[in-house]
Design a protein around this motif. Structure first.
Motif, mmCIF file in Angstrom:
data_model
loop_
_atom_site.group_PDB
_atom_site.id
_atom_site.type_symbol
_atom_site.label_atom_id
_atom_site.label_comp_id
_atom_site.label_asym_id
_atom_site.label_seq_id
_atom_site.Cartn_x
_atom_site.Cartn_y
_atom_site.Cartn_z
ATOM 1 N N ARG A 53 -101.187 -57.317 1.014
ATOM 2 C CA ARG A 53 -100.563 -55.970 1.148
ATOM 3 C C ARG A 53 -99.929 -56.648 -0.298
ATOM 4 O O ARG A 53 -99.518 -57.660 -1.183
ATOM 5 C CB ARG A 53 -100.195 -55.329 1.876
ATOM 6 C CG ARG A 53 -100.643 -54.489 3.355
ATOM 7 C CD ARG A 53 -100.014 -53.519 3.900
ATOM 8 N NE ARG A 53 -100.192 -52.512 3.192
ATOM 9 C CZ ARG A 53 -101.371 -52.175 2.844
ATOM 10 N NH1 ARG A 53 -102.349 -52.257 3.894
ATOM 11 N NH2 ARG A 53 -101.561 -51.170 2.032
ATOM 12 N N HIS A 54 -100.445 -55.238 -1.413
ATOM 13 C CA HIS A 54 -100.147 -55.376 -2.975
ATOM 14 C C HIS A 54 -99.873 -54.300 -3.333
ATOM 15 O O HIS A 54 -99.976 -53.280 -2.432
ATOM 16 C CB HIS A 54 -101.428 -56.075 -3.155
ATOM 17 C CG HIS A 54 -100.708 -56.556 -4.965
ATOM 18 N ND1 HIS A 54 -100.335 -55.837 -5.975
ATOM 19 C CD2 HIS A 54 -100.699 -57.678 -6.036
ATOM 20 C CE1 HIS A 54 -100.297 -56.310 -7.139
ATOM 21 N NE2 HIS A 54 -100.043 -58.134 -6.866
ATOM 22 N N PRO A 55 -98.508 -54.786 -4.045
ATOM 23 C CA PRO A 55 -97.956 -53.384 -4.566
ATOM 24 C C PRO A 55 -99.114 -52.645 -5.846
ATOM 25 O O PRO A 55 -99.290 -52.650 -6.188
ATOM 26 C CB PRO A 55 -96.674 -53.735 -5.610
ATOM 27 C CG PRO A 55 -96.823 -54.878 -4.892
ATOM 28 C CD PRO A 55 -97.464 -55.377 -4.239
ATOM 29 N N ALA A 56 -98.499 -51.468 -5.051
ATOM 30 C CA ALA A 56 -99.895 -50.698 -6.038
ATOM 31 C C ALA A 56 -99.519 -49.849 -7.587
ATOM 32 O O ALA A 56 -98.343 -49.319 -7.930
ATOM 33 C CB ALA A 56 -100.070 -48.271 -4.810
ATOM 34 N N LEU A 57 -99.833 -50.708 -8.228
ATOM 35 C CA LEU A 57 -99.670 -50.741 -10.054
ATOM 36 C C LEU A 57 -100.036 -49.426 -10.516
ATOM 37 O O LEU A 57 -101.613 -49.600 -10.270
ATOM 38 C CB LEU A 57 -100.154 -52.064 -10.442
ATOM 39 C CG LEU A 57 -99.487 -53.137 -9.758
ATOM 40 C CD1 LEU A 57 -99.085 -54.180 -10.388
ATOM 41 C CD2 LEU A 57 -97.759 -53.013 -9.851
ATOM 42 N N LEU A 58 -100.123 -49.422 -11.087
ATOM 43 C CA LEU A 58 -100.922 -47.721 -12.181
ATOM 44 C C LEU A 58 -100.571 -48.824 -13.512
ATOM 45 O O LEU A 58 -100.376 -49.444 -14.278
ATOM 46 C CB LEU A 58 -99.654 -46.787 -11.815
ATOM 47 C CG LEU A 58 -99.636 -45.997 -11.134
ATOM 48 C CD1 LEU A 58 -98.350 -45.270 -11.088
ATOM 49 C CD2 LEU A 58 -100.495 -45.665 -10.163
#
Length: 204
Positions: free
Chosen positions: A162-167
Motif C-alpha cells: 500500500r502506498h499513499p495516494a499522491l495527486l
C-alpha cells in the motif's frame, strides 16, 4: 503505513495551487494523532462561507479521522484504503458528502515498503511538495465541541504494497471539486516513478 510526514513549510504551494493566503510557519513533523494542515472546499456552515475569498481553504485538524457515529472520539483512523472507502462504514459518510482534502508535505516517512522494519523517506525529485489525497470529517463531541480530523487515502501498488495516494498538480482542483462518482479516477499508483525519490533511512 505512514510513520509520519513533514508538512509543507512554505506559503507558495498553498497560494499557487489553491489560491489560499496561508502561512504554514516552520516545517512541522506530523505524527498520527497530532494536528496537521489540510486543504478542502469550505464547509457549508463555515463562517463567511457565503462569500468565500477562495474556493478552497487551509484548515488545522487532527490526523486521525473520527467517524460521525463515534461516541467518544477514540480509535481515530489514520489511513483509508481507496478501494473500500466508499463502502466502509468508517468512511462512508465523508466519501458520500465529498469531504475530500489534500495534505501538502515536503516528505513522507513510510514503514514496511521494503519489508518488516524498513523505513523510507519519499519526496519529489524536483524538490516541490507532495500532494496527498485524503478525507476529512467534522465530529461533534458530547461537550458540543466540533473536532476537525482527516485521514490519508492509500492505494494498492505492485506486489500488494500500500502506498499513499499522491495527486499530480494538475489534478488538485478537480480532486477537491469533482462529483463523488468521479472520485476513484484520481486514486491510482503515482506515475511516472521517476518523479519521486525514495531513500532508506534508519531510526526515524
Amino acid at each position: 503505513m505512514i510513520h509520519y510526514y513533514q508538512s509543507a513549510r512554505e506559503r507558495e504551494p498553498y497560494a499557487m495551487r489553491f489560491g489560499v493566503a496561508f502561512q504554514p510557519g516552520p516545517q512541522q513533523t506530523v505524527r498520527p494523532g497530532e494536528s496537521g494542515i489540510f486543504v478542502r472546499r469550505p464547509r457549508a456552515d463555515h463562517p463567511g462561507s457565503l462569500k468565500p475569498m477562495s474556493p478552497f481553504e487551509a484548515v488545522t485538524g487532527r490526523w486521525g479521522l473520527i467517524p460521525l457515529f463515534s461516541k467518544d472520539g477514540e480509535d481515530p483512523l489514520f489511513e483509508a484504503a481507496a478501494e473500500t472507502a466508499a463502502t466502509e462504514r468508517n468512511y462512508l459518510q465523508p466519501w458520500k458528502r465529498g469531504h475530500r482534502c489534500v495534505v501538502l508535505a515536503d516528505a513522507l516517512i513510510i514503514e514496511g515498503r521494503n519489508g518488516p522494519g524498513s523505513i523510507q523517506q519519499l519526496s519529489r525529485a524536483d524538490g516541490t511538495v507532495l500532494a496527498v489525497a485524503g478525507l476529512w470529517n467534522g465530529w461533534r463531541s458530547p461537550q458540543g465541541q466540533c473536532v476537525e480530523s482527516f485521514s490519508i487515502l492509500t492505494v494498492r501498488c505492485e506486489g500488494g504494497v500500500r502506498h499513499p495516494a499522491l495527486l499530480h498538480d494538475a489534478w488538485l482542483e478537480d480532486w477537491l471539486a469533482c462529483p463523488v462518482e468521479e472520485t476513484t479516477a484520481f486514486l491510482r499508483p503515482y506515475s511516472p516513478e521517476s518523479e519521486l525519490v525514495r531513500r532508506e533511512i534508519a531510526g526515524a
